[in-house]
Design an enzyme around this catalytic site. Structure first.
Site, PDB file in Angstrom:
ATOM      1  CG  HIS A  48      -0.257  -0.041   2.565  1.00 48.97           C
ATOM      2  ND1 HIS A  48       0.061  -1.116   3.376  1.00 48.97           N
ATOM      3  CD2 HIS A  48       0.111   1.202   3.218  1.00 48.97           C
ATOM      4  CE1 HIS A  48       0.703  -0.586   4.417  1.00 48.97           C
ATOM      5  NE2 HIS A  48       0.761   0.770   4.408  1.00 48.97           N
TER       6      HIS A  48
HETATM    7  P1  TYD Z   1      -2.451  -4.248   7.699  1.00 53.48           P
HETATM    8  O1  TYD Z   1      -2.842  -2.955   6.964  1.00 53.48           O
HETATM    9  O2  TYD Z   1      -2.977  -5.568   6.912  1.00 53.48           O
HETATM   10  O3  TYD Z   1      -0.883  -4.507   7.994  1.00 53.48           O
HETATM   11  P2  TYD Z   1       0.589  -4.298   6.917  1.00 53.48           P
HETATM   12  O4  TYD Z   1       0.736  -3.060   6.588  1.00 53.48           O
HETATM   13  O5  TYD Z   1       1.642  -4.876   7.604  1.00 53.48           O
HETATM   14  O6  TYD Z   1      -0.044  -5.177   5.480  1.00 53.48           O
HETATM   15  O7  TYD Z   1      -2.881  -4.064   9.218  1.00 53.48           O
HETATM   16  C1  TYD Z   1      -3.347  -5.221   9.905  1.00 53.48           C
HETATM   17  C2  TYD Z   1      -4.359  -5.199  10.771  1.00 53.48           C
HETATM   18  O8  TYD Z   1      -4.255  -4.310  11.684  1.00 53.48           O
HETATM   19  C3  TYD Z   1      -5.678  -4.520   9.916  1.00 53.48           C
HETATM   20  O9  TYD Z   1      -6.844  -5.047  10.342  1.00 53.48           O
HETATM   21  C4  TYD Z   1      -5.585  -3.113  10.181  1.00 53.48           C
HETATM   22  C5  TYD Z   1      -5.073  -2.969  11.727  1.00 53.48           C
HETATM   23  N1  TYD Z   1      -4.437  -1.732  11.852  1.00 53.48           N
HETATM   24  C6  TYD Z   1      -4.974  -1.012  13.080  1.00 53.48           C
HETATM   25  O10 TYD Z   1      -5.817  -1.483  13.722  1.00 53.48           O
HETATM   26  N2  TYD Z   1      -4.183   0.113  13.453  1.00 53.48           N
HETATM   27  C7  TYD Z   1      -3.255   0.533  12.879  1.00 53.48           C
HETATM   28  O11 TYD Z   1      -2.614   1.412  13.245  1.00 53.48           O
HETATM   29  C8  TYD Z   1      -2.731  -0.318  11.847  1.00 53.48           C
HETATM   30  C9  TYD Z   1      -1.285  -0.154  10.960  1.00 53.48           C
HETATM   31  C10 TYD Z   1      -3.425  -1.708  11.484  1.00 53.48           C
END
Ligand code: TYD
Length: 141
Positions: free
Chosen positions: A50
């Site tokens: 992303h």
């Molecule tokens: P995700 O965006 O999939 O992680 P990555 O960037 O490593 O691929 O995030 C994983 C889960 O955590 C998703 O359900 C969203 C949640 N999350 C939060 O609740 N707060 C946050 O600050 C972040 C970064 C993720």
């Protein structure tokens, strides 16, 4: 060309061990609104995929090592994070993927804003379109 921005933090080390303290504005380019950390990632997993519209972040491998792919429509660069003294700054509109997590990796992320799903671009084609729209707008200035 992607020029990665690495912060080399000062570590207070003595016979008792090491301590890194990070303070805004002395050591960091933004005040921290949120921190999160990623750990227990299987070595073959890739995360991220992303970019963000506004968010600024600093990534630190406080334990172990992890590779970060930085990608734009024109270029890409892989940065190895393997030291608690090293911070990788990632600004807005940069595609990122995290991979090759070591078993002991803990990736600490310092973030400039609260969690906001609407700040994410999670589809690479949408990201490329958003960049090209931004460039188009720039030309009309
Ligand atoms: P995700 O965006 O999939 O992680 P990555 O960037 O490593 O691929 O995030 C994983 C889960 O955590 C998703 O359900 C969203 C949640 N999350 C939060 O609740 N707060 C946050 O600050 C972040 C970064 C993720």
């Amino acid at each position: 060309m992607i020029e990665e921005k690495i912060y080399n933090f000062n570590s207070h080390g003595d016979h008792r061990g090491e301590l890194v303290a990070l303070e805004y504005p002395k050591d960091l380019p933004f005040p921290i609104k949120r921190i999160y950390y990623i750990y227990n990632v299987p070595g073959n997993e890739r995360r991220g995929f992303h970019s963000h519209n506004k968010l600024e972040q600093i990534l630190i491998a406080v334990s172990g090592s992890v590779k970060i792919l930085l990608k734009t429509p024109e270029d890409e660069k892989t940065v190895l994070l393997d030291s608690p003294k090293k911070g990788l700054y990632i600004g807005p509109m940069m595609w990122r993927e995290m991979f090759d997590f070591s078993d002991d990796a803990v990736l600490l992320v310092l973030a400039s804003r609260e969690y906001d799903e609407s700040d994410y671009i999670r589809n690479y084609e949408d990201y490329v379109k958003a960049i090209s729209n931004m460039k188009g707008e720039g030309k009309n200035d």
